[in-house]
Enzyme design. Structure first.
Site, PDB file in Angstrom:
ATOM      1  N   ASP A  78       0.853  -1.192   0.000  1.00  0.00           N
ATOM      2  CA  ASP A  78       0.000   0.000   0.000  1.00  0.00           C
ATOM      3  C   ASP A  78       0.898   1.255   0.000  1.00  0.00           C
ATOM      4  OD1 ASP A  78      -2.400   1.386   0.162  1.00  0.00           O
ATOM      5  OD2 ASP A  78      -2.511   1.270   2.359  1.00  0.00           O
ATOM      6  N   ASP A 100       2.892   5.160  -5.453  1.00  0.00           N
ATOM      7  CA  ASP A 100       2.114   6.393  -5.303  1.00  0.00           C
ATOM      8  C   ASP A 100       3.023   7.608  -5.423  1.00  0.00           C
ATOM      9  OD1 ASP A 100       0.544   8.510  -4.661  1.00  0.00           O
ATOM     10  OD2 ASP A 100       0.220   7.930  -2.572  1.00  0.00           O
TER      11      ASP A 100
HETATM   12 ZN   LIG Z   1      -4.530   4.933   0.506  1.00  0.00          ZN
END
Ligand SMILES: [Zn+2]
Length: 305
Positions: A78, A100
């Site tokens: 994540d 990300d």
């Molecule tokens: Zn998140």
């Protein structure tokens, strides 16, 4: 590459719950619940969860879980912030990683995502990237409301074409953490619809999607936890999104809330005992109940085959 769980979810109009864990107990509770519901499941770790557990321990936890789990399970990184972290997670044994770089300039996001995709695909690992930016706090992640922005559907199409990413996390009004809304909850389903029209073959991912159950919040307040004003995403929104192209729904905050409700309630009623297994089992029980409820909302019950 192994079977990509999100493709089946896309094809059949449901979403798979992705639950964060930082301990063996939470992982076991997630798996036990998914098995009971006969649902595919995603167990995910953040960078800080990897350091909390330790890389070697995590590697063997994943191995043991895979060997014993009776439903399809996928391990996921994540919010990986760099190529190095993504590589580390792949070496540990994750089936998919999130890179990300949504807070970086667009071209930098593309370049780093592309680099991760090339490496991951060579190892048979899938990649999730993020476009647009989701507000809120989670672990080391902090995005002010004023710096968040919705995903552009046109840009999403270009981004996917240029990076060859497998799934995309989008910003349509969800928020990380326990404090999502001060006023009325709102999700931009119109943007979701435009995105899925632009990239119909790409499974979409919803972050910051915890429900923050009101009863649990009230219970935590009673137990002395400072969680005043916490508010999450309404269940109806998540049901609707699951039937659209949202194929993976993340929930870290909900797991934390459930786990602590179980542990603290047990400590309150059983404060004479030093056997910590009682507290942990009560926490695991609450996490399992949460996961079962989410599976029902997301429509993934009995989708294990
Ligand atoms: Zn998140």
């Amino acid at each position: 590459m192994e079977k990509y769980l999100l493709k089946d979810a896309l094809k059949n109009g449901y979403a798979i719950g992705a639950f964060n864990f930082s301990t063996l107990e939470v992982l076991k509770a997630i798996i036990a619940s998914a098995e009971k519901q006969n649902s595919p499941i995603i167990a995910q770790v953040s960078e800080s969860a990897i350091s909390f557990i330790g890389e070697e321990y995590l590697k063997d936890m994943i191995k043991a879980a895979r060997k014993n789990c009776k439903v399809p399970i996928s391990f996921h990184l994540d919010h990986g912030k760099s190529f190095e972290t993504a590589k580390k997670a792949i070496d540990i044994g994750c089936d998919s990683v999130m890179i990300d770089c949504s807070m970086l300039p667009y071209e930098d996001n593309i370049n780093i995502t592309k680099k991760v995709v090339d490496y991951a695909h060579s190892k048979g690992v899938y990649v999730e990237a993020e476009l647009g930016s989701i507000a809120g706090n989670e672990d080391d992640l902090k995005v002010e409301d004023k710096n968040s922005c919705y995903t552009s559907p046109i840009q999403a199409k270009e981004f996917v074409e240029r990076t060859n990413v497998d799934s995309l996390a989008i910003a349509i009004g969800t928020k990380h953490g326990a404090y999502k809304y001060s006023g009325e909850a709102k999700l931009r389903f119109d943007i979701l619809e435009e995105i899925q029209n632009q990239i119909p073959d790409i499974p979409l991912v919803l972050h910051g999607a915890s429900g923050v159950n009101e009863v649990d919040v009230a219970r935590l307040l009673e137990l002395g936890v400072d969680i005043q004003g916490a508010k999450g995403i309404p269940e109806d929104f998540l049901r609707k999104a699951s039937k659209m192209h949202i194929c993976k729904i993340n929930g870290d905050t909900d797991v934390r809330i459930s786990y602590m409700v179980g542990i603290l309630s047990n400590i309150e009623s059983n404060n004479k005992s030093i056997d910590y297994r009682g507290y942990l089992a009560a926490g695991m029980n609450e996490v399992a109940k949460l996961v079962a409820h989410k599976i029902e909302i997301y429509g993934s019950k009995d989708k294990a085959n």
